[in-house]
Design a protein around this motif. Structure first.
Motif, PDB file in Angstrom:
ATOM      1  N   PHE A 102       0.847  -1.194   0.000  1.00  0.00           N
ATOM      2  CA  PHE A 102       0.000   0.000   0.000  1.00  0.00           C
ATOM      3  C   PHE A 102       0.881   1.241   0.000  1.00  0.00           C
ATOM      4  CE2 PHE A 102      -4.394  -1.299   0.670  1.00  0.00           C
ATOM      5  CZ  PHE A 102      -4.229  -2.650   0.915  1.00  0.00           C
ATOM      6  N   LEU A 103       0.452   2.227  -0.777  1.00  0.00           N
ATOM      7  CA  LEU A 103       1.080   3.544  -0.754  1.00  0.00           C
ATOM      8  C   LEU A 103       0.321   4.386   0.263  1.00  0.00           C
ATOM      9  CD1 LEU A 103       2.894   5.843  -1.795  1.00  0.00           C
ATOM     10  CD2 LEU A 103       1.223   6.191  -3.638  1.00  0.00           C
ATOM     11  N   MET A 104       1.040   4.875   1.275  1.00  0.00           N
ATOM     12  CA  MET A 104       0.420   5.607   2.372  1.00  0.00           C
ATOM     13  C   MET A 104       1.028   7.001   2.488  1.00  0.00           C
ATOM     14  SD  MET A 104      -1.410   2.983   3.670  1.00  0.00           S
ATOM     15  CE  MET A 104      -1.820   3.445   5.359  1.00  0.00           C
ATOM     16  N   VAL A 105       0.268   7.913   3.082  1.00  0.00           N
ATOM     17  CA  VAL A 105       0.780   9.232   3.436  1.00  0.00           C
ATOM     18  C   VAL A 105       0.277   9.550   4.834  1.00  0.00           C
ATOM     19  CG1 VAL A 105      -1.169  10.408   2.307  1.00  0.00           C
ATOM     20  CG2 VAL A 105       0.924  11.670   2.802  1.00  0.00           C
ATOM     21  N   ASP A 106       1.153  10.038   5.703  1.00  0.00           N
ATOM     22  CA  ASP A 106       0.724  10.352   7.058  1.00  0.00           C
ATOM     23  C   ASP A 106       0.380  11.830   7.186  1.00  0.00           C
ATOM     24  OD1 ASP A 106       3.131  11.771   7.380  1.00  0.00           O
ATOM     25  OD2 ASP A 106       4.162  10.037   8.235  1.00  0.00           O
TER      26      ASP A 106
END
Length: 388
Positions: free
Chosen positions: A96-100
């Motif tokens: 998964f490509l995530m951004v916080d």
């Protein structure tokens, strides 16, 4: 007399034996085993395990995975991960490509919990200078909007080599790409992205706000737009030119099939309150966009523009089969959709192109959260030959 000890190199097991072992493993153990070494990964690609979409929901610091084939739910803990639907951008295979919340981008393997941190995007978008309070406040507003506003992203990763490519866009004003080994994100200026998808030839297809499809070659040191060899360049896709009276568009997605065909998928409100998906393909002879009735037996995850070769028969009555579309929250026209609001997960389902019927998923017995589709083990393997 001491007994002799023999050391075995488990990475060099006989392929037939290793394949037999991998095919008998539970799905979660199988996906962990295929990351042991390159040889095990190569053998895993020859295993007779069907590809089909799974559902995932994020519950605080864990991922809840539902396997439709076995009708089983698996929970995998991800301590310290900022797991929430607003931070999920895209997926490829088990990643998964995530951004916080601090604009930190990273990739995470949902089965093994391996994490790959990407360079910060903040300096690329916001700039490093703070001239005065007014500018600083403007940048602050932009920064807080980046996570929550409408965004598009796509990801490809090779689990054997560890190579990956990422594309991300927000507000149709920014479009950035990054691949393993780059020094920083590349800014594709002028590409006002509505949706995008990778194909098997290391190209990025971008459907833009002016109804055109741009193609970028990402195989070199820097992304390069393909102009002369782009058959869609001067042939815009405008739904107004192909729609009927009373049909109103909701969302548009560009997709690329396993055979390399470029499609435009439209979510719309049809005549009355009927919810519909239409599929269009450009006739390369007449250079006109024409509506088609199927995906050629494949399945589509609408939010990602990804098609997979689906099972011919429905899996356990869940609608998972060829010529169907996996949808999630926001993919459908909202009118009449919120009658299901009291049910768990009304935002997820499978649309049958032949019958226009929607199969709702079974409850995962968690609080009302948004769920997503991903395809474990799926990858665009032909991209490997273009990696640098």
């Amino acid at each position: 007399m001491s007994r002799s000890r023999t050391c075995y190199d488990w990475s060099k097991l006989c392929h037939d034996l290793l394949r037999s072992i991998l095919e008998r493993l539970h799905y979660k153990d199988y996906h962990r085993a295929r990351t042991v070494c390159s040889n095990w990964y190569t053998v895993s690609t020859t295993c007779k395990r069907p590809l089909y979409p799974w559902r995932v929901v994020f519950n605080e610091n864990s991922a809840l995975l539902f396997d439709p084939g076995e009708e089983q739910t698996h929970e995998i803990q991800h301590p310290g991960a900022e797991f929430s639907e607003r931070y999920v951008l895209s997926s490829c295979s088990n990643w998964f490509l995530m951004v916080d919340s601090g604009l930190g981008f990273y990739l995470v393997n949902v089965f093994t919990r391996e994490r790959i941190d990407l360079p910060s995007m903040e300096s690329s978008i916001l700039g490093k200078e703070r001239v005065d309070k007014e500018v600083e406040w403007k940048h602050y507003i932009e920064r807080t909007d980046l996570v929550s506003s409408k965004k598009q992203a796509c990801l490809w990763i090779n689990e054997r080599t560890g190579d990956y490519v990422v594309a991300w866009s927000v507000k149709q004003h920014y479009l950035f790409t990054y691949k393993r080994g780059d020094d920083s994100w590349s800014n594709l200026q002028g590409a006002k992205c509505v949706s995008m998808v990778f194909d098997k030839e290391y190209k990025l297809y971008v459907y833009t706000a002016d109804n055109s499809i741009k193609i970028f070659d990402l195989s070199g040191d820097l992304p390069e737009e393909i102009v002369e060899m782009n058959p869609y360049r001067n042939h815009l896709f405008s739904f107004r030119s192909v729609s009927k009276r009373g049909e109103h568009i909701w969302k548009q997605r560009v997709a690329v099939t396993n055979s390399g065909e470029v499609l435009m998928i439209v979510s719309l409100k049809g005549l009355g309150d009927k919810l519909l998906f239409y599929i269009y393909k450009m006739n390369l002879g007449s250079c006109k966009w024409e509506r088609v009735d199927s995906l050629g037996g494949e399945m589509l995850i609408f939010s990602h523009g990804v098609t997979v070769r689906a099972p011919i028969k429905d899996i356990n009555g869940l609608g998972i089969k060829g010529d169907s579309i996996c949808l999630r929250d926001g993919d459908l026209w909202p009118v009449g959709f919120y009658f299901d609001i009291m049910q768990l997960e009304p935002n997820c389902g499978v649309f049958d192109l032949a019958t226009s019927a929607i199969t709702r998923p079974k409850s995962l017995d968690v609080s009302f959260v948004k769920s997503f589709w991903f395809v474990p083990g799926y990858a665009l393997r032909r991209l490997v030959s273009h990696l640098v």
